[in-house]
Design a protein around this motif. Structure first.
Motif, mmCIF file in Angstrom:
data_model
loop_
_atom_site.group_PDB
_atom_site.id
_atom_site.type_symbol
_atom_site.label_atom_id
_atom_site.label_comp_id
_atom_site.label_asym_id
_atom_site.label_seq_id
_atom_site.Cartn_x
_atom_site.Cartn_y
_atom_site.Cartn_z
ATOM 1 N N UNK A 277 13.247 9.445 -3.119
ATOM 2 C CA UNK A 277 13.904 8.173 -3.411
ATOM 3 C C UNK A 277 13.016 6.977 -3.067
ATOM 4 N N UNK A 278 12.329 6.935 -1.907
ATOM 5 C CA UNK A 278 11.434 5.788 -1.648
ATOM 6 C C UNK A 278 10.311 5.662 -2.663
ATOM 7 N N UNK A 279 9.776 6.798 -3.105
ATOM 8 C CA UNK A 279 8.718 6.744 -4.102
ATOM 9 C C UNK A 279 9.251 6.249 -5.439
ATOM 10 N N UNK A 280 10.492 6.580 -5.761
ATOM 11 C CA UNK A 280 11.079 6.069 -6.998
ATOM 12 C C UNK A 280 11.211 4.543 -6.947
ATOM 13 N N UNK A 281 11.661 4.013 -5.803
ATOM 14 C CA UNK A 281 11.752 2.552 -5.669
ATOM 15 C C UNK A 281 10.368 1.915 -5.746
ATOM 16 N N UNK B 229 6.827 -2.324 3.490
ATOM 17 C CA UNK B 229 7.757 -2.708 4.555
ATOM 18 C C UNK B 229 9.098 -2.020 4.387
ATOM 19 N N UNK B 230 9.581 -1.914 3.172
ATOM 20 C CA UNK B 230 10.866 -1.245 2.941
ATOM 21 C C UNK B 230 10.789 0.239 3.302
ATOM 22 N N UNK B 231 9.677 0.886 2.950
ATOM 23 C CA UNK B 231 9.547 2.315 3.257
ATOM 24 C C UNK B 231 9.476 2.527 4.764
ATOM 25 N N UNK B 232 8.737 1.662 5.469
ATOM 26 C CA UNK B 232 8.664 1.804 6.928
ATOM 27 C C UNK B 232 10.033 1.549 7.565
ATOM 28 N N UNK C 83 3.315 9.313 3.808
ATOM 29 C CA UNK C 83 2.056 8.751 3.333
ATOM 30 C C UNK C 83 2.237 7.497 2.488
ATOM 31 N N UNK C 84 3.436 7.266 1.983
ATOM 32 C CA UNK C 84 3.648 6.164 1.045
ATOM 33 C C UNK C 84 3.363 4.783 1.630
ATOM 34 N N UNK C 85 3.801 4.431 2.867
ATOM 35 C CA UNK C 85 3.495 3.076 3.371
ATOM 36 C C UNK C 85 2.002 2.796 3.479
ATOM 37 N N UNK C 86 1.222 3.772 3.959
ATOM 38 C CA UNK C 86 -0.221 3.565 4.071
ATOM 39 C C UNK C 86 -0.861 3.369 2.710
ATOM 40 N N UNK C 87 -0.446 4.188 1.742
ATOM 41 C CA UNK C 87 -0.995 4.051 0.391
ATOM 42 C C UNK C 87 -0.614 2.710 -0.210
ATOM 43 N N UNK C 88 0.614 2.256 0.003
ATOM 44 C CA UNK C 88 1.045 0.972 -0.542
ATOM 45 C C UNK C 88 0.250 -0.186 0.076
ATOM 46 N N UNK C 89 -0.005 -0.126 1.366
ATOM 47 C CA UNK C 89 -0.792 -1.181 2.007
ATOM 48 C C UNK C 89 -2.237 -1.171 1.519
ATOM 49 N N UNK C 90 -2.815 0.010 1.324
ATOM 50 C CA UNK C 90 -4.173 0.084 0.779
ATOM 51 C C UNK C 90 -4.226 -0.474 -0.640
ATOM 52 N N UNK C 91 -3.208 -0.183 -1.429
ATOM 53 C CA UNK C 91 -3.155 -0.756 -2.776
ATOM 54 C C UNK C 91 -3.025 -2.276 -2.726
ATOM 55 N N UNK C 92 -2.226 -2.783 -1.780
ATOM 56 C CA UNK C 92 -2.078 -4.242 -1.646
ATOM 57 C C UNK C 92 -3.404 -4.890 -1.260
ATOM 58 N N UNK D 78 3.657 -4.854 -3.409
ATOM 59 C CA UNK D 78 3.220 -3.668 -2.676
ATOM 60 C C UNK D 78 3.490 -3.808 -1.177
ATOM 61 N N UNK D 79 3.238 -4.984 -0.642
ATOM 62 C CA UNK D 79 3.529 -5.183 0.788
ATOM 63 C C UNK D 79 5.026 -5.071 1.060
ATOM 64 N N UNK D 80 5.831 -5.626 0.176
ATOM 65 C CA UNK D 80 7.280 -5.516 0.356
ATOM 66 C C UNK D 80 7.736 -4.053 0.261
#
Length: 307
Positions: free
Chosen positions: A230-234, A258-261, A166-175, A253-255
């Motif tokens: 670990x991805x959520x920590x980064x 992208x890193x999580x994906x 779920x983290x990439x979608x949430x990060x893109x929505x935040x961006x 947030x976009x970066x």
């Protein structure tokens, strides 16, 4: 010594041990006696501990001392309390350490019951040795407690996998929210309200901590510590650094998304490689021998009949 005599002796010894543990647990400790006169919170805790929580209060009071002895035994030989508390938080379980220990005791007792039933069945049908039956009962009891710990480990793993998914979608929505003019806190609130899942729950917990006076960077760090992914920590470290130093948050947030994906794609490739190697085992040891047999057997049969 017959098998029946050994089982009767084992049952009698177990009953005496349970009676001794019950009597020792029923004896009030000095701390419990003076706690009501020292601190009100401790007295309230003791009162709540004494209240029944099941529809069978009499049976609960009879079993509670033995259950507490089992909890202390598991605490002595099990994982440390602070480590277990962290794992419960990572699993999102609404349980305390004591409650989880009680669950382990109940699962262990269930394993003992199943092992005893299996031992009685084997003794009645096959006449197995008493030593093997005792080992079977002990193994099933320990296996029940270990199985409860394994269930917790699986819950932690599944929850972390959901967070990473779920983290990439949430990060893109935040961006998108930040690019539209929202601040960091406003973007978190909007995304937590408009989404469902584990990440939205964690974001709501982070926002609640931020509203109580905790700095947003510290709340994000606590989020990473609470989950353990670990991805959520980064992601949390990157957002916290951007908030503290004034870095453009949308780009960060976009970066991060992208890193999580990219990490997820690498994990899929690694999992595919492992599965490909695992598929070679049935191919080499099952399918290939059967194919060789089907190819060679007719020729051998023809040669034998010709001779």
């Amino acid at each position: 010594m017959t098998l029946t005599t050994a089982l009767l002796g084992l049952t009698g010894g177990l009953g005496l041990a349970l009676l001794g543990a019950w009597w020792r647990a029923r004896t009030p400790r000095l701390v419990d006696r003076i706690a009501p006169h020292v601190r009100t919170s401790v007295a309230e805790e003791l009162r709540l501990r004494a209240e029944p929580i099941t529809p069978f209060p009499t049976l609960e009071r009879l079993v509670a001392p033995v259950l507490r002895d089992g909890v202390r035994w598991i605490e002595r030989w099990g994982s440390p309390g602070h480590e277990l508390k962290a794992r419960l938080k990572r699993a999102g379980a609404d349980l305390t350490v004591e409650q989880f220990r009680a669950h382990q005791v109940v699962w262990g007792v269930g394993g003992l019951v199943l092992g005893t039933a299996a031992a009685i069945f084997l003794a009645a049908t096959r006449g197995s040795s008493p030593v093997a039956l005792v080992v079977l009962i002990a193994s099933t009891g320990v296996g029940g407690a270990v199985a409860r710990d394994y269930v917790l480990t699986r819950a932690v793993t599944r929850r972390e996998e959901r967070i990473v998914a779920e983290l990439p979608t949430v990060a893109e929505l935040l961006a998108l929210s930040v690019a539209a003019g929202e601040g960091a806190v406003g973007a978190l609130e909007r995304v937590s309200r408009s989404t469902q899942g584990v990440m939205s729950e964690e974001l709501r917990t982070t926002l609640a901590a931020s509203r109580t006076g905790t700095p947003l960077a510290r709340a994000l760090t606590d989020l990473a510590d609470r989950t353990g992914a670990v991805p959520l920590r980064r992601f949390a470290d990157g957002v916290a650094t951007a908030v503290e130093r004034g870095t453009p948050l949308a780009e960060v947030l976009r970066a991060q998304a992208h890193d999580v994906r990219s990490a997820g794609q690498r994990a899929l490739l690694e999992e595919g490689g492992k599965r490909e190697i695992a598929m070679m085992v049935p191919v080499i040891f099952l399918i290939l021998p059967v194919t060789v047999v089907f190819a060679v057997f007719p020729g051998l049969t023809t040669i034998r009949l010709g001779l």
